[in-house]
Each structure stands twice: as structure tokens, then as C-alpha cells.
Design a protein around this motif. Structure first.
Motif, mmCIF file in Angstrom:
data_model
loop_
_atom_site.group_PDB
_atom_site.id
_atom_site.type_symbol
_atom_site.label_atom_id
_atom_site.label_comp_id
_atom_site.label_asym_id
_atom_site.label_seq_id
_atom_site.Cartn_x
_atom_site.Cartn_y
_atom_site.Cartn_z
ATOM 1 N N SER A 1 1.253 15.209 -3.378
ATOM 2 C CA SER A 1 1.363 13.851 -3.880
ATOM 3 C C SER A 1 1.779 13.988 -5.304
ATOM 4 O O SER A 1 1.349 14.764 -6.230
ATOM 5 N N ARG A 2 2.562 13.088 -5.780
ATOM 6 C CA ARG A 2 2.996 12.942 -7.123
ATOM 7 C C ARG A 2 3.514 11.536 -7.464
ATOM 8 O O ARG A 2 3.789 10.652 -6.567
ATOM 9 N N ALA B 1 0.816 -1.299 0.009
ATOM 10 C CA ALA B 1 0.129 0.080 -0.002
ATOM 11 C C ALA B 1 0.844 1.181 -0.065
ATOM 12 O O ALA B 1 1.808 1.395 0.429
ATOM 13 N N VAL B 2 0.450 2.318 -0.933
ATOM 14 C CA VAL B 2 1.042 3.492 -0.568
ATOM 15 C C VAL B 2 0.718 4.179 0.549
ATOM 16 O O VAL B 2 -0.415 4.426 0.780
ATOM 17 N N GLU B 3 1.535 4.616 1.433
ATOM 18 C CA GLU B 3 1.050 5.282 2.669
ATOM 19 C C GLU B 3 1.962 6.561 2.826
ATOM 20 O O GLU B 3 2.759 6.817 2.106
ATOM 21 N N ARG B 4 1.496 7.467 4.055
ATOM 22 C CA ARG B 4 2.112 8.636 3.977
ATOM 23 C C ARG B 4 2.524 8.400 5.568
ATOM 24 O O ARG B 4 1.795 7.939 6.499
ATOM 25 N N THR B 5 3.632 8.976 5.978
ATOM 26 C CA THR B 5 4.259 9.172 7.099
ATOM 27 C C THR B 5 4.970 10.566 7.504
ATOM 28 O O THR B 5 5.205 11.040 6.625
ATOM 29 N N LEU B 6 4.982 10.902 8.828
ATOM 30 C CA LEU B 6 5.555 12.234 9.161
ATOM 31 C C LEU B 6 6.988 11.907 9.803
ATOM 32 O O LEU B 6 7.156 10.912 10.400
ATOM 33 N N SER B 7 7.982 12.669 9.109
ATOM 34 C CA SER B 7 9.088 12.365 9.391
ATOM 35 C C SER B 7 9.671 13.839 10.106
ATOM 36 O O SER B 7 9.333 14.782 9.592
ATOM 37 N N ILE B 8 10.480 13.938 10.988
ATOM 38 C CA ILE B 8 11.197 15.136 11.536
ATOM 39 C C ILE B 8 12.754 14.924 11.653
ATOM 40 O O ILE B 8 12.996 13.831 12.108
ATOM 41 N N LEU C 1 11.171 6.675 -1.233
ATOM 42 C CA LEU C 1 10.203 7.490 -0.418
ATOM 43 C C LEU C 1 10.179 9.068 -1.002
ATOM 44 O O LEU C 1 11.461 9.424 -1.107
ATOM 45 N N LYS C 2 9.128 9.585 -1.370
ATOM 46 C CA LYS C 2 9.076 10.936 -1.932
ATOM 47 C C LYS C 2 8.555 11.876 -0.893
ATOM 48 O O LYS C 2 8.051 11.634 -0.092
ATOM 49 N N GLY D 1 5.015 6.799 0.094
ATOM 50 C CA GLY D 1 5.638 5.571 -0.761
ATOM 51 C C GLY D 1 4.992 4.168 -0.321
ATOM 52 O O GLY D 1 4.435 4.261 0.671
ATOM 53 N N ASP D 2 5.374 3.229 -1.081
ATOM 54 C CA ASP D 2 4.947 1.855 -0.576
ATOM 55 C C ASP D 2 5.639 1.603 0.939
ATOM 56 O O ASP D 2 6.427 1.803 1.299
ATOM 57 N N ASN D 3 4.458 1.198 1.684
ATOM 58 C CA ASN D 3 5.195 1.030 3.081
ATOM 59 C C ASN D 3 5.775 1.920 3.818
ATOM 60 O O ASN D 3 6.691 1.618 4.717
ATOM 61 N N ALA D 4 5.584 3.286 3.650
ATOM 62 C CA ALA D 4 6.197 4.469 3.936
ATOM 63 C C ALA D 4 6.457 4.278 5.422
ATOM 64 O O ALA D 4 7.630 4.656 5.831
ATOM 65 N N ILE D 5 5.503 3.950 6.092
ATOM 66 C CA ILE D 5 5.614 3.924 7.800
ATOM 67 C C ILE D 5 6.850 3.201 8.278
ATOM 68 O O ILE D 5 7.694 3.575 9.096
#
Ligand code: RTP
Ligand code: MG
Length: 141
Positions: free
Chosen positions: A140-141, A2-9, A32-33, A79-83
Motif C-alpha cells: 500500500s502507498r 472508501a479506499v478499497e482493494r480489488t483483484l484484477s487479472i 487505481l494503484k 483506490g477509492d471505490n476500486a471494486i
């Protein structure tokens, strides 16, 4: 997958070490984009709010103090499995236990100053992304 979104700091120590580009390069090489990004200096209220889940933990005050000690770079990764993928890139919370080649093993000194944050699940990812970004700020792109 699955395409996911995650927060990074990238935490204050990572910004201070001048490794924003190095960390972004690792995201990109892992597929990851960066679909949203902002540099900011967290206020005490923002840091306490962001880490509210840890408010009863013994390390909470140190964590808030550290996270407000300098500017941070906040980004949404997609990206795929972003978390899970981002957590793999980061390595274990304690850099002494992080796998060689991970961001924390390569750049972090202590469990407090451990260079990066990443959402730890789908629900936290949603909450943490909403904490920093409006929907129209995510591209998103
Ligand atoms: P993060 O939230 O920053 O991505 O890190 P994490 O999931 O790997 O670790 P978490 O358990 O969520 O803890 C948040 C941050 O608090 C600091 N911490 N210090 N002294 C300690 O025992 C301790 N435990 C955690 C770390 O900086 C950790 O990243
Ligand atoms: Mg965490």
C-alpha cells in the motif's frame, strides 16, 4: 468514498495481445494503484479453485481451459471505490455489450476471451486477493 482493494487479472488473451501496459495505464489514469503484481501460468487446480463459484455453470470447463492456456498477469488494485471503478473500466462481460472505451469493448473479441477479470464485490475481493497474495506481498502507498 472508501479506499478499497480489488483483484484484477489480465487473462491469457490480454497477455498474448501484449497490452499489459495499456491496461495498467487505464488503471493508473482512473486513480487505481497497482499495489501487488505477479505473472504466472495457472495450473488446472488453481483455475478450478479460483473459479469454484462457477463450477456448476455450463461454461466452466471452457473457462478453466482458457484460463490455463497461457500466462496471466495478476494484480491487486487499490483506490477509492476500486471494486466498482475497475468493473467500469473493464466493461460488460460480453464485449459485444461493453460500453465503447472500456477494456473489453476496445480489446476483447468473445465472452470467453474477454481480456480481464475483476472482483465483483467486497467479499470476493478479499477471497480472491488471499488466493494469490500473502499480506506482506501487498505494498500500500
Ligand atoms: P470475470 O469474473 O472474469 O471478471 O468476469 P465477469 O464477472 O464479468 O463474469 P462472470 O459471470 O464472473 O463469469 C466469469 C467468466 O466466465 C466466462 N463466461 N462465459 N459463455 C458464457 O455464457 C459465459 N459466461 C461467463 C467469461 O469469460 C467471464 O469473464
Ligand atoms: Mg466474475
Amino acid at each position: 468514498m472508501a479506499v478499497e482493494r480489488t483483484l484484477s487479472i489480465i487473462k491469457p488473451d490480454g497477455v498474448e495481445k501484449n497490452i499489459i501496459g495499456e491496461v495498467y495505464s487505464r488503471f493508473e489514469k482512473a486513480g487505481l494503484k497497482v499495489v501487488a503484481a505477479r505473472m504466472l501460468h495457472l495450473s488446472q487446480e488453481q483455475a478450478e479453485g479460483f473459479y469454484a463459484v462457477h463450477s456448476e455453470r455450463p461454461f466452466f470447463n471452457d473457462l478453466v481451459k482458457f484460463m490455463t492456456s497461457g500466462p496471466v498477469m495478476v494484480q491487486v488494485l487499490e483506490g477509492d471505490n476500486a471494486i466498482a471503478r475497475n468493473r467500469e473500466l473493464m466493461g460488460a462481460t460480453n464485449p459485444a455489450e461493453a460500453e465503447p472505451g472500456t477494456i473489453r469493448a476496445d480489446f476483447a473479441q468473445t465472452i470467453d476471451a474477454n481480456v480481464v477479470h475483476g472482483s465483483d464485490g467486497a467479499d470476493t475481493a478479499r477471497t480472491e486477493i488471499d488466493f494469490f497474495f500473502k499480506p506482506e506481498e501487498i505494498h500500500s502507498r
